[in-house]
Design an enzyme around this catalytic site. Structure first.
Site, PDB file in Angstrom:
ATOM      1  N   PRO A  10       0.792  -1.231   0.000  1.00 17.78           N
ATOM      2  CA  PRO A  10       0.000   0.000   0.000  1.00 17.78           C
ATOM      3  C   PRO A  10       0.830   1.291   0.000  1.00 17.78           C
ATOM      4  CG  PRO A  10      -0.190  -1.156   2.101  1.00 17.78           C
ATOM      5  CD  PRO A  10       0.490  -2.083   1.151  1.00 17.78           C
ATOM      6  N   ASN A  11       0.319   2.245  -0.755  1.00 14.93           N
ATOM      7  CA  ASN A  11       0.861   3.608  -0.868  1.00 14.93           C
ATOM      8  C   ASN A  11       2.152   3.708  -1.681  1.00 14.93           C
ATOM      9  OD1 ASN A  11      -1.205   4.909   0.768  1.00 14.93           O
ATOM     10  ND2 ASN A  11      -0.321   3.753   2.460  1.00 14.93           N
ATOM     11  N   ARG A  18       5.202  10.907  -2.494  1.00 17.70           N
ATOM     12  CA  ARG A  18       4.881  10.576  -1.109  1.00 17.70           C
ATOM     13  C   ARG A  18       6.110  10.799  -0.219  1.00 17.70           C
ATOM     14  NH1 ARG A  18       4.748   4.471   1.294  1.00 17.70           N
ATOM     15  NH2 ARG A  18       3.999   5.052   3.349  1.00 17.70           N
ATOM     16  N   TYR A  23      11.234   8.754   1.203  1.00 16.13           N
ATOM     17  CA  TYR A  23      11.180   7.705   0.172  1.00 16.13           C
ATOM     18  C   TYR A  23      11.824   8.105  -1.146  1.00 16.13           C
ATOM     19  CZ  TYR A  23       7.912   5.629   3.481  1.00 16.13           C
ATOM     20  OH  TYR A  23       7.341   5.095   4.614  1.00 16.13           O
ATOM     21  N   ASN A  75       8.021  -5.612  -0.958  1.00 15.87           N
ATOM     22  CA  ASN A  75       7.920  -4.493  -0.023  1.00 15.87           C
ATOM     23  C   ASN A  75       6.455  -4.455   0.402  1.00 15.87           C
ATOM     24  OD1 ASN A  75       7.841  -2.173   1.458  1.00 15.87           O
ATOM     25  ND2 ASN A  75       8.961  -0.919  -0.025  1.00 15.87           N
ATOM     26  N   ALA A  78       3.218  -0.887   4.919  1.00 14.78           N
ATOM     27  CA  ALA A  78       2.694  -0.901   6.293  1.00 14.78           C
ATOM     28  C   ALA A  78       2.245  -2.299   6.740  1.00 14.78           C
ATOM     29  CB  ALA A  78       1.541   0.090   6.413  1.00 14.78           C
ATOM     30  N   ASP A  88       1.222 -15.489   6.723  1.00 20.14           N
ATOM     31  CA  ASP A  88       0.785 -16.874   6.520  1.00 20.14           C
ATOM     32  C   ASP A  88       0.868 -17.272   5.047  1.00 20.14           C
ATOM     33  OD1 ASP A  88       0.340 -17.152   9.217  1.00 20.14           O
ATOM     34  OD2 ASP A  88      -1.854 -17.141   9.090  1.00 20.14           O
ATOM     35  N   GLU A  99      12.475  -9.666   1.727  1.00 14.41           N
ATOM     36  CA  GLU A  99      11.751  -8.496   2.250  1.00 14.41           C
ATOM     37  C   GLU A  99      12.586  -7.242   2.007  1.00 14.41           C
ATOM     38  OE1 GLU A  99      10.887  -8.792   6.462  1.00 14.41           O
ATOM     39  OE2 GLU A  99      10.425  -6.649   6.602  1.00 14.41           O
ATOM     40  N   HIS A 101      12.707  -2.806   2.195  1.00 12.16           N
ATOM     41  CA  HIS A 101      12.167  -1.494   2.557  1.00 12.16           C
ATOM     42  C   HIS A 101      13.096  -0.416   2.038  1.00 12.16           C
ATOM     43  CE1 HIS A 101       9.230  -3.438   5.038  1.00 12.16           C
ATOM     44  NE2 HIS A 101      10.199  -4.190   5.520  1.00 12.16           N
ATOM     45  N   SER A 103      13.183   2.750   3.300  1.00 14.90           N
ATOM     46  CA  SER A 103      13.709   3.470   4.462  1.00 14.90           C
ATOM     47  C   SER A 103      14.288   2.488   5.478  1.00 14.90           C
ATOM     48  CB  SER A 103      12.582   4.290   5.106  1.00 14.90           C
ATOM     49  OG  SER A 103      11.570   3.428   5.604  1.00 14.90           O
ATOM     50  N   ARG A 108      13.033   4.787  12.614  1.00 15.88           N
ATOM     51  CA  ARG A 108      11.768   5.519  12.534  1.00 15.88           C
ATOM     52  C   ARG A 108      10.875   5.189  13.740  1.00 15.88           C
ATOM     53  NH1 ARG A 108       9.329   4.857   6.786  1.00 15.88           N
ATOM     54  NH2 ARG A 108       8.096   6.613   7.569  1.00 15.88           N
ATOM     55  N   ARG A 112       7.225   0.702  13.522  1.00 13.36           N
ATOM     56  CA  ARG A 112       7.830   0.161  12.300  1.00 13.36           C
ATOM     57  C   ARG A 112       8.989  -0.794  12.590  1.00 13.36           C
ATOM     58  NH1 ARG A 112       5.524   3.494   8.321  1.00 13.36           N
ATOM     59  NH2 ARG A 112       5.135   5.573   9.125  1.00 13.36           N
TER      60      ARG A 112
HETATM   61  C1  DQA Z   1       8.293   0.963   3.858  1.00 11.60           C
HETATM   62  C2  DQA Z   1       8.355   1.192   5.377  1.00 11.60           C
HETATM   63  C3  DQA Z   1       7.005   0.983   6.016  1.00 11.60           C
HETATM   64  O1  DQA Z   1       7.072   1.193   7.414  1.00 11.60           O
HETATM   65  C4  DQA Z   1       5.993   1.943   5.440  1.00 11.60           C
HETATM   66  O2  DQA Z   1       4.709   1.686   5.971  1.00 11.60           O
HETATM   67  C5  DQA Z   1       5.963   1.949   3.951  1.00 11.60           C
HETATM   68  C6  DQA Z   1       7.219   1.836   3.211  1.00 11.60           C
HETATM   69  C7  DQA Z   1       9.627   1.304   3.152  1.00 11.60           C
HETATM   70  O3  DQA Z   1       9.802   0.883   2.010  1.00 11.60           O
HETATM   71  O4  DQA Z   1      10.481   1.994   3.728  1.00 11.60           O
HETATM   72  O5  DQA Z   1       4.920   2.174   3.338  1.00 11.60           O
HETATM   73  O6  DQA Z   1       8.018  -0.395   3.617  1.00 11.60           O
END
Ligand code: DQA
Length: 148
Positions: A10-11, A18, A23, A75, A78, A88, A99, A101, A103, A108, A112
């Site tokens: 998401p996002n 954003r 980011y 990624n 959230a 799961d 995995e 990210h 950031s 942070r 997180r």
């Molecule tokens: C994120 C870090 C997460 O905490 C956050 O909710 C994101 C982006 C990152 O790529 O740094 O949406 O996954």
């Protein structure tokens, strides 16, 4: 042809606009283009999926197994911090997941700091901006090559 699926939660569709101080200014399609070229240079197919919906991400993880995907770069945004459904789904499939990210989540907010998916992924790469994805793709391509 070996396949890597890159999944964005998401996002992340808003990347570039954003919170760019956190980011960066690259958009999601800039990232996907970079990864597509990186994979193609090694003769590997890269597919991309973004969703703002938990169930759609679960469906895509399940589908990756059916489609014979070799590696997933995820990624989960959230959802990383609280989605047991995504955790799961990762545990339910045999496809290895890296995995990612953008950031450094550990510098942070406290909420997180925990990743509920961490115990079921192969490893985590975080804090390097979009190079986190680049590094994850490099690992996936190396593992695919080693497997032959
Ligand atoms: C994120 C870090 C997460 O905490 C956050 O909710 C994101 C982006 C990152 O790529 O740094 O949406 O996954």
């Amino acid at each position: 042809m070996a396949k890597v699926l890159v999944m964005h939660g998401p996002n992340l569709n808003l990347l570039g606009r954003r919170e760019p101080d956190i980011y960066g200014y690259e958009t999601l399609s800039d990232i996907n283009d970079m990864l597509q070229k990186q994979a193609a240079a090694q003769g590997v197919e890269a597919d991309f999926f973004q969703s703002n919906h938990e169930g759609a991400l679960v469906d895509a993880l399940q589908q990756a197994q059916i489609d014979g995907v070799d590696f997933i770069i995820l990624n989960a945004a959230a959802y990383t911090h609280y989605s047991i459904a995504i955790r799961d789904a990762i545990a339910a499939i045999q496809v290895p997941v890296i995995e990612v990210h953008i950031s450094n989540v550990h510098t942070r907010e406290e909420f997180r700091h925990n990743s509920v998916i961490a115990p079921v992924v192969m490893g985590q790469i975080l804090g390097f901006g979009i190079d986190s994805y680049y590094a994850a793709m490099a690992v996936a391509l190396k593992k695919i090559k080693e497997k032959g």
